[in-house]
Write a protein that holds these residues in place. Structure first.
Motif, PDB file in Angstrom:
ATOM      1  N   ALA A   1      39.805  29.665  33.150  1.00 63.85           N
ATOM      2  CA  ALA A   1      40.266  29.550  34.530  1.00 63.85           C
ATOM      3  C   ALA A   1      40.098  30.868  35.278  1.00 63.85           C
ATOM      4  CB  ALA A   1      41.730  29.112  34.544  1.00 63.85           C
ATOM      5  N   PHE A   2      40.500  31.977  34.662  1.00 62.31           N
ATOM      6  CA  PHE A   2      40.423  33.273  35.328  1.00 62.31           C
ATOM      7  C   PHE A   2      38.981  33.616  35.703  1.00 62.31           C
ATOM      8  CE2 PHE A   2      39.943  37.915  35.213  1.00 62.31           C
ATOM      9  CZ  PHE A   2      40.886  38.275  36.157  1.00 62.31           C
ATOM     10  N   PHE A   3      38.052  33.426  34.770  1.00 61.10           N
ATOM     11  CA  PHE A   3      36.647  33.719  35.051  1.00 61.10           C
ATOM     12  C   PHE A   3      36.154  32.898  36.248  1.00 61.10           C
ATOM     13  CE2 PHE A   3      32.114  32.918  34.603  1.00 61.10           C
ATOM     14  CZ  PHE A   3      31.603  34.185  34.373  1.00 61.10           C
ATOM     15  N   THR A   4      36.494  31.619  36.274  1.00 63.78           N
ATOM     16  CA  THR A   4      36.039  30.746  37.365  1.00 63.78           C
ATOM     17  C   THR A   4      36.662  31.145  38.686  1.00 63.78           C
ATOM     18  OG1 THR A   4      35.903  28.944  35.742  1.00 63.78           O
ATOM     19  CG2 THR A   4      35.760  28.341  38.054  1.00 63.78           C
ATOM     20  N   PHE A   5      37.947  31.521  38.679  1.00 60.86           N
ATOM     21  CA  PHE A   5      38.615  31.895  39.923  1.00 60.86           C
ATOM     22  C   PHE A   5      38.061  33.198  40.491  1.00 60.86           C
ATOM     23  CE2 PHE A   5      42.607  29.605  38.155  1.00 60.86           C
ATOM     24  CZ  PHE A   5      42.024  28.381  38.442  1.00 60.86           C
ATOM     25  N   VAL A   6      37.792  34.161  39.629  1.00 62.74           N
ATOM     26  CA  VAL A   6      37.201  35.415  40.111  1.00 62.74           C
ATOM     27  C   VAL A   6      35.809  35.150  40.677  1.00 62.74           C
ATOM     28  CG1 VAL A   6      36.378  37.694  39.429  1.00 62.74           C
ATOM     29  CG2 VAL A   6      38.556  36.855  38.548  1.00 62.74           C
TER      30      VAL A   6
ATOM     31  N   ARG B   1      34.600  35.895  44.638  1.00 69.18           N
ATOM     32  CA  ARG B   1      33.503  36.810  44.950  1.00 69.18           C
ATOM     33  C   ARG B   1      32.320  36.100  45.606  1.00 69.18           C
ATOM     34  NH1 ARG B   1      34.045  41.825  43.047  1.00 69.18           N
ATOM     35  NH2 ARG B   1      31.819  42.228  43.307  1.00 69.18           N
ATOM     36  N   MET B   2      32.209  34.791  45.439  1.00 72.49           N
ATOM     37  CA  MET B   2      31.044  34.074  45.939  1.00 72.49           C
ATOM     38  C   MET B   2      31.297  33.325  47.240  1.00 72.49           C
ATOM     39  SD  MET B   2      29.049  32.563  42.626  1.00 72.49           S
ATOM     40  CE  MET B   2      27.665  32.216  43.715  1.00 72.49           C
TER      41      MET B   2
ATOM     42  N   ALA C   1      44.465  40.913  28.265  1.00 69.10           N
ATOM     43  CA  ALA C   1      43.303  41.619  27.732  1.00 69.10           C
ATOM     44  C   ALA C   1      42.012  40.868  28.052  1.00 69.10           C
ATOM     45  CB  ALA C   1      43.449  41.814  26.228  1.00 69.10           C
ATOM     46  N   ALA C   2      42.029  39.539  27.873  1.00 69.80           N
ATOM     47  CA  ALA C   2      40.842  38.735  28.164  1.00 69.80           C
ATOM     48  C   ALA C   2      40.473  38.821  29.643  1.00 69.80           C
ATOM     49  CB  ALA C   2      41.084  37.286  27.758  1.00 69.80           C
ATOM     50  N   SER C   3      41.476  38.828  30.516  1.00 76.40           N
ATOM     51  CA  SER C   3      41.216  38.916  31.958  1.00 76.40           C
ATOM     52  C   SER C   3      40.539  40.231  32.318  1.00 76.40           C
ATOM     53  CB  SER C   3      42.524  38.766  32.737  1.00 76.40           C
ATOM     54  OG  SER C   3      43.133  37.510  32.485  1.00 76.40           O
ATOM     55  N   LEU C   4      40.972  41.308  31.707  1.00 73.64           N
ATOM     56  CA  LEU C   4      40.364  42.615  31.973  1.00 73.64           C
ATOM     57  C   LEU C   4      38.915  42.656  31.500  1.00 73.64           C
ATOM     58  CD1 LEU C   4      43.352  44.941  31.038  1.00 73.64           C
ATOM     59  CD2 LEU C   4      42.396  44.575  33.317  1.00 73.64           C
ATOM     60  N   VAL C   5      38.635  41.964  30.408  1.00 70.58           N
ATOM     61  CA  VAL C   5      37.258  41.914  29.903  1.00 70.58           C
ATOM     62  C   VAL C   5      36.396  40.997  30.766  1.00 70.58           C
ATOM     63  CG1 VAL C   5      35.829  41.161  27.960  1.00 70.58           C
ATOM     64  CG2 VAL C   5      37.923  42.456  27.532  1.00 70.58           C
ATOM     65  N   LEU C   6      36.975  39.898  31.242  1.00 72.63           N
ATOM     66  CA  LEU C   6      36.212  38.910  31.996  1.00 72.63           C
ATOM     67  C   LEU C   6      35.939  39.332  33.437  1.00 72.63           C
ATOM     68  CD1 LEU C   6      37.927  35.661  30.678  1.00 72.63           C
ATOM     69  CD2 LEU C   6      35.578  36.379  30.238  1.00 72.63           C
ATOM     70  N   LEU C   7      36.731  40.251  33.977  1.00 67.90           N
ATOM     71  CA  LEU C   7      36.515  40.681  35.358  1.00 67.90           C
ATOM     72  C   LEU C   7      35.100  41.222  35.590  1.00 67.90           C
ATOM     73  CD1 LEU C   7      39.724  42.388  36.790  1.00 67.90           C
ATOM     74  CD2 LEU C   7      38.200  40.827  37.983  1.00 67.90           C
ATOM     75  N   PRO C   8      34.640  42.201  34.820  1.00 65.26           N
ATOM     76  CA  PRO C   8      33.259  42.681  35.039  1.00 65.26           C
ATOM     77  C   PRO C   8      32.215  41.614  34.747  1.00 65.26           C
ATOM     78  CG  PRO C   8      34.228  43.707  33.082  1.00 65.26           C
ATOM     79  CD  PRO C   8      35.333  43.012  33.799  1.00 65.26           C
ATOM     80  N   ALA C   9      32.506  40.723  33.793  1.00 61.47           N
ATOM     81  CA  ALA C   9      31.559  39.640  33.507  1.00 61.47           C
ATOM     82  C   ALA C   9      31.435  38.707  34.703  1.00 61.47           C
ATOM     83  CB  ALA C   9      32.015  38.863  32.269  1.00 61.47           C
ATOM     84  N   ALA C  10      32.552  38.408  35.358  1.00 62.58           N
ATOM     85  CA  ALA C  10      32.523  37.543  36.539  1.00 62.58           C
ATOM     86  C   ALA C  10      31.803  38.226  37.696  1.00 62.58           C
ATOM     87  CB  ALA C  10      33.944  37.158  36.938  1.00 62.58           C
ATOM     88  N   ARG C  11      31.997  39.541  37.830  1.00 62.84           N
ATOM     89  CA  ARG C  11      31.288  40.278  38.885  1.00 62.84           C
ATOM     90  C   ARG C  11      29.772  40.226  38.654  1.00 62.84           C
ATOM     91  NH1 ARG C  11      35.212  44.593  37.959  1.00 62.84           N
ATOM     92  NH2 ARG C  11      36.900  44.410  39.480  1.00 62.84           N
ATOM     93  N   TRP C  12      29.383  40.446  37.405  1.00 62.54           N
ATOM     94  CA  TRP C  12      27.952  40.409  37.082  1.00 62.54           C
ATOM     95  C   TRP C  12      27.383  39.019  37.369  1.00 62.54           C
ATOM     96  CZ3 TRP C  12      25.252  37.355  33.616  1.00 62.54           C
ATOM     97  CH2 TRP C  12      23.919  37.710  33.394  1.00 62.54           C
ATOM     98  N   ALA C  13      28.107  37.967  36.949  1.00 56.86           N
ATOM     99  CA  ALA C  13      27.627  36.603  37.155  1.00 56.86           C
ATOM    100  C   ALA C  13      27.519  36.275  38.640  1.00 56.86           C
ATOM    101  CB  ALA C  13      28.559  35.606  36.459  1.00 56.86           C
ATOM    102  N   SER C  14      28.504  36.693  39.426  1.00 60.02           N
ATOM    103  CA  SER C  14      28.460  36.399  40.862  1.00 60.02           C
ATOM    104  C   SER C  14      27.286  37.122  41.527  1.00 60.02           C
ATOM    105  CB  SER C  14      29.780  36.800  41.525  1.00 60.02           C
ATOM    106  OG  SER C  14      29.980  38.205  41.454  1.00 60.02           O
ATOM    107  N   ALA C  15      27.019  38.356  41.103  1.00 63.37           N
ATOM    108  CA  ALA C  15      25.879  39.095  41.669  1.00 63.37           C
ATOM    109  C   ALA C  15      24.568  38.402  41.337  1.00 63.37           C
ATOM    110  CB  ALA C  15      25.877  40.529  41.152  1.00 63.37           C
TER     111      ALA C  15
END
Length: 391
Positions: A250-255, A259-260, A363-377
């Motif tokens: 959920a967190f990855f999808t919401f971020v 961003r998109m 912890a997972a949210s902190l790891v997924l934040l940069p992954a979500a940024r990369w995916a959105s870019a």
């Protein structure tokens, strides 16, 4: 040394060949050296992007509904061994969804290939690299269709105890998510520059809600199926796995949504889209006397807090990341964790489980934040150097 089952070797061989085929095809289409440079990337017209996104969204909804129906049929009948479920109605619904997405991608590729061929571009790699998301849909739907026999072999091997986390299930859902995210990218590339939210922006939220539904089925549905035959497998997992996996998805999808999509409450809108789709399918299952999954985890408050935090610009980037992750974790814990604790069919959710779940989700949210940024870019791409394809 224990003897290896021939069925296991068949299943492993088939899955490996399917994966290698897709990986090599992706390398050839996207990364192999070309004699001539790729022309400017083609930007699909708004009309064509809207049609493709709508059709791909319908195919994904068909897959989500088919998967939940399939889970219900497994519980009601227990028919799995020997591939007894191979061509029963839920699987036909699933397989036709794969085929639908493939046909949509094929038509889109042909629409692009015609003008390209006439202009002298005869290399399919040029077509795909100018239209990367159309190519991604074609590749992922090809894998989904090709995985059907392999999935049947895995079921025959493991029977009803085949977990949703099995290799074929995880890979198929990954490809389904690639299809949806490619539709998101197509819509995002044709976004209006008027500065206000459009119908396309709202459609992106619905598509992201669909993607979360698809990922959620494999991620945590086993915890939400009453009478599931995989209960012994679930009992062997730590209790905090359930909120961790569901919260991470959920967190990855919401971020990604925040961003998109230029909408103030994008994460909240995506969460609402998820619930509307899930509850709609659950209502149909209930009306047709099927097994209905339990209520999904409550992450709506976490989505609201992500949207509330997003406009804040004070502090360092690391502090903002920590605030975003902590806000989601707090909102998620308030609604999801008590719901798990009230489940009479699960082991008691102890204080240690609460603490482990909170730490793990944070912890997972902190790891997924940069992954979500990369995916959105990657999905948004660069607005420069794009030309428009009519359609």
């Amino acid at each position: 040394m224990p003897e290896i089952s021939p069925l296991f070797l068949q299943a492993l061989s088939y899955s490996t060949v399917s994966i290698v085929f897709v990986v090599l095809s992706a390398w050839w289409l996207y990364r192999s050296p070309l004699d001539t440079p790729v022309r400017a990337s083609l930007k699909t017209s708004p009309r064509m992007a809207a049609v493709l996104a709508a059709l791909l969204g319908l195919s994904t909804l068909q897959m989500v509904a088919g998967a939940l129906w399939d889970a219900s049929m497994h519980i009601r009948t227990g028919r799995v061994p020997g591939g007894a479920d191979f061509l029963w109605p839920p699987h036909i619904m699933l397989y036709s969804g794969f085929l639908f997405a493939f046909i949509v991608a094929l038509i889109a590729v042909l629409m692009i290939a015609g003008p390209a061929w006439q202009s002298g571009l005869r290399d399919p790699r040029q077509w795909v690299r100018q239209n990367p998301y159309v190519g991604a849909v074609a590749l992922s739907s090809t894998y989904a269709i090709g995985s059907i026999p392999g999935d049947a072999i895995w079921h025959e091997l493991f029977g009803i105890d085949l977990t949703a986390w099995s290799p074929p299930h995880v890979l198929i859902v990954t490809m389904v998510c690639v299809v949806v995210l490619s539709a998101v990218a197509l819509l995002s590339q044709t976004r209006s520059t008027a500065g206000r939210p459009s119908i396309g922006d709202r459609a992106v939220l619905v598509l992201l809600g669909l993607a979360l539904n698809a990922a959620y089925i494999v991620g945590v549905l086993e915890w939400e199926l009453p009478g599931s035959a995989t209960a012994p497998l679930i009992a062997a997992r730590p209790m905090w796995f359930y909120p961790l996996v569901g919260g991470g998805l959920a967190f990855f999808t919401f971020v990604l949504a925040g961003r998109m999509v230029p909408i103030r409450w994008a994460a909240t809108g995506t969460a609402l889209a998820f619930y509307v789709i899930r509850l709609g399918v659950m209502a149909v299952l209930a009306a047709t006397d099927n097994v209905v999954p339990l209520w999904p985890l409550g992450f709506i408050l976490g989505a609201v807090l992500i949207d509330w935090i997003a406009p804040l610009r004070s502090g360092s980037a690391r502090l903002r990341d920590l605030t975003t992750a902590a806000a989601f974790t707090a909102g998620y814990a308030v609604l999801a964790f008590p719901l798990i604790a009230l489940r009479a069919d699960m082991a008691r959710f102890s204080g240690v489980d609460y603490l482990a779940a909170i730490v793990a989700v944070l912890a997972a949210s902190l790891v997924l934040l940069p992954a979500a940024r990369w995916a959105s870019a990657r999905l948004l791409g660069s607005p420069s150097g794009l030309t428009t394809v009519s359609g």
